[in-house]
Design a protein around this motif. Structure first.
Motif, PDB file in Angstrom:
ATOM      1  N   ILE A  93      -6.602   2.541   5.712  1.00  0.00           N
ATOM      2  CA  ILE A  93      -7.280   1.269   5.474  1.00  0.00           C
ATOM      3  C   ILE A  93      -6.757   0.622   4.192  1.00  0.00           C
ATOM      4  CG2 ILE A  93      -9.521   0.221   4.932  1.00  0.00           C
ATOM      5  CD1 ILE A  93     -10.763   2.426   6.786  1.00  0.00           C
ATOM      6  N   VAL A  94      -6.518   1.414   3.167  1.00  0.00           N
ATOM      7  CA  VAL A  94      -6.058   0.880   1.883  1.00  0.00           C
ATOM      8  C   VAL A  94      -4.570   0.529   1.907  1.00  0.00           C
ATOM      9  CG1 VAL A  94      -5.595   1.546  -0.522  1.00  0.00           C
ATOM     10  CG2 VAL A  94      -7.851   1.922   0.454  1.00  0.00           C
ATOM     11  N   PRO A 175       1.092   2.376  -6.967  1.00  0.00           N
ATOM     12  CA  PRO A 175       0.198   1.219  -7.113  1.00  0.00           C
ATOM     13  C   PRO A 175      -0.004   0.545  -5.751  1.00  0.00           C
ATOM     14  CG  PRO A 175       1.986   1.162  -8.727  1.00  0.00           C
ATOM     15  CD  PRO A 175       2.352   2.191  -7.705  1.00  0.00           C
ATOM     16  N   VAL A 176      -1.248   0.254  -5.429  1.00  0.00           N
ATOM     17  CA  VAL A 176      -1.523  -0.401  -4.148  1.00  0.00           C
ATOM     18  C   VAL A 176      -2.402  -1.624  -4.386  1.00  0.00           C
ATOM     19  CG1 VAL A 176      -1.273   1.685  -2.769  1.00  0.00           C
ATOM     20  CG2 VAL A 176      -3.508   1.096  -3.651  1.00  0.00           C
ATOM     21  N   SER A 177      -2.170  -2.628  -3.594  1.00  0.00           N
ATOM     22  CA  SER A 177      -2.957  -3.859  -3.639  1.00  0.00           C
ATOM     23  C   SER A 177      -4.286  -3.645  -2.912  1.00  0.00           C
ATOM     24  CB  SER A 177      -2.152  -4.971  -2.950  1.00  0.00           C
ATOM     25  OG  SER A 177      -2.978  -6.070  -2.665  1.00  0.00           O
ATOM     26  N   LEU A 178      -5.286  -4.394  -3.313  1.00  0.00           N
ATOM     27  CA  LEU A 178      -6.557  -4.365  -2.584  1.00  0.00           C
ATOM     28  C   LEU A 178      -6.535  -5.304  -1.376  1.00  0.00           C
ATOM     29  CD1 LEU A 178      -9.202  -4.283  -5.472  1.00  0.00           C
ATOM     30  CD2 LEU A 178      -8.258  -2.385  -4.147  1.00  0.00           C
ATOM     31  N   GLU A 179      -5.420  -5.996  -1.184  1.00  0.00           N
ATOM     32  CA  GLU A 179      -5.363  -6.970  -0.100  1.00  0.00           C
ATOM     33  C   GLU A 179      -5.524  -6.344   1.293  1.00  0.00           C
ATOM     34  OE1 GLU A 179      -5.746 -10.042  -0.125  1.00  0.00           O
ATOM     35  OE2 GLU A 179      -5.365 -10.385   1.996  1.00  0.00           O
ATOM     36  N   PRO A 180      -4.868  -5.210   1.615  1.00  0.00           N
ATOM     37  CA  PRO A 180      -5.109  -4.636   2.951  1.00  0.00           C
ATOM     38  C   PRO A 180      -6.578  -4.286   3.181  1.00  0.00           C
ATOM     39  CG  PRO A 180      -3.112  -3.706   2.017  1.00  0.00           C
ATOM     40  CD  PRO A 180      -3.776  -4.509   0.919  1.00  0.00           C
ATOM     41  N   LEU A 181      -7.265  -3.777   2.167  1.00  0.00           N
ATOM     42  CA  LEU A 181      -8.688  -3.474   2.304  1.00  0.00           C
ATOM     43  C   LEU A 181      -9.481  -4.754   2.519  1.00  0.00           C
ATOM     44  CD1 LEU A 181     -11.203  -1.656   2.157  1.00  0.00           C
ATOM     45  CD2 LEU A 181     -11.084  -1.862  -0.349  1.00  0.00           C
ATOM     46  N   ARG A 182      -9.200  -5.769   1.710  1.00  0.00           N
ATOM     47  CA  ARG A 182      -9.923  -7.046   1.858  1.00  0.00           C
ATOM     48  C   ARG A 182      -9.688  -7.633   3.242  1.00  0.00           C
ATOM     49  NH1 ARG A 182      -9.677 -11.966   2.515  1.00  0.00           N
ATOM     50  NH2 ARG A 182      -7.429 -11.874   2.729  1.00  0.00           N
ATOM     51  N   ALA A 183      -8.448  -7.616   3.692  1.00  0.00           N
ATOM     52  CA  ALA A 183      -8.139  -8.176   5.012  1.00  0.00           C
ATOM     53  C   ALA A 183      -8.845  -7.391   6.115  1.00  0.00           C
ATOM     54  CB  ALA A 183      -6.622  -8.167   5.230  1.00  0.00           C
TER      55      ALA A 183
END
Length: 195
Positions: A93-94, A175-183
């Protein structure tokens, strides 16, 4: 999003979802269940069922922020006004599907921020992986540990060093973006409307 929607989430996402909410990038209220319930899928299922029934009894739409973490997760997500985030587990998910699967094929074992702080309790206390057995098991199954740095907590370098030494695996910080979780949250929220 309608005010009648709520999320039920694994606490493994608590800090990340709170960061999205604080930044105005996600607006639904969220109730959390302990991530340690994953160590007992039957108990997770029972607690999730109770929480879900309580929310649905209030006639609200529900976003389940979970992977495929217990036996009846698909059935939970199939109820009216209910949808689940896409992904096999919290790491997918992340990371998003493609990145997760690529790293899994390379032998990665992932550590999310919340579990990294409790890694020893999970491995020794919950999984019973001790000493040389833990090292042998992990080295047989994996090539490295990857800490998913979502940027919401300081990187726990001491815990990562200890975990790497305990398991006999190199540690990588990704480092990972929170964008995949938000999407994923937004996509699931969009599927919750009652027909």
């Amino acid at each position: 999003m309608s005010p009648g929607r709520v999320c039920l989430s694994c606490s493994i996402f608590r800090r990340e979802i709170q960061a999205l909410q604080a930044a105005g990038r996600f607006s639904l209220p969220v109730d959390y269940l302990s991530s340690m319930l994953h160590m007992n899928p039957g108990l997770l299922e029972a607690r999730l069922r109770i929480a879900l029934e309580a929310v649905q009894g209030g006639d609200r739409d529900v976003v389940l922020v979970y992977g495929d973490c217990c036996g009846h997760m698909e059935a939970f997500a199939a109820g009216p006004g209910t949808a689940r985030t896409e992904g096999l587990n919290c790491c997918e998910i992340v990371l998003g599907r493609e990145t997760y699967r690529k790293l899994r094929r390379e032998g990665a074992f992932f550590l999310m921020p919340e579990w990294t702080l409790a890694w020893k309790r999970v491995f020794e206390g919950q999984l019973g992986l001790l000493g040389p057995c833990a090292k042998a098991f992990m080295q047989e199954m994996h090539t490295r540990l990857i800490y998913l740095d979502t940027g919401v907590l300081p990187v726990p370098h001491r815990e990562l060093e200890e975990a790497g030494a305990y398991m006999g695996l190199p540690v990588e910080i990704l480092p990972v973006s929170l964008e995949p979780l938000r999407a994923s949250l937004e996509l699931a929220a969009g599927r919750t409307r009652h027909d």
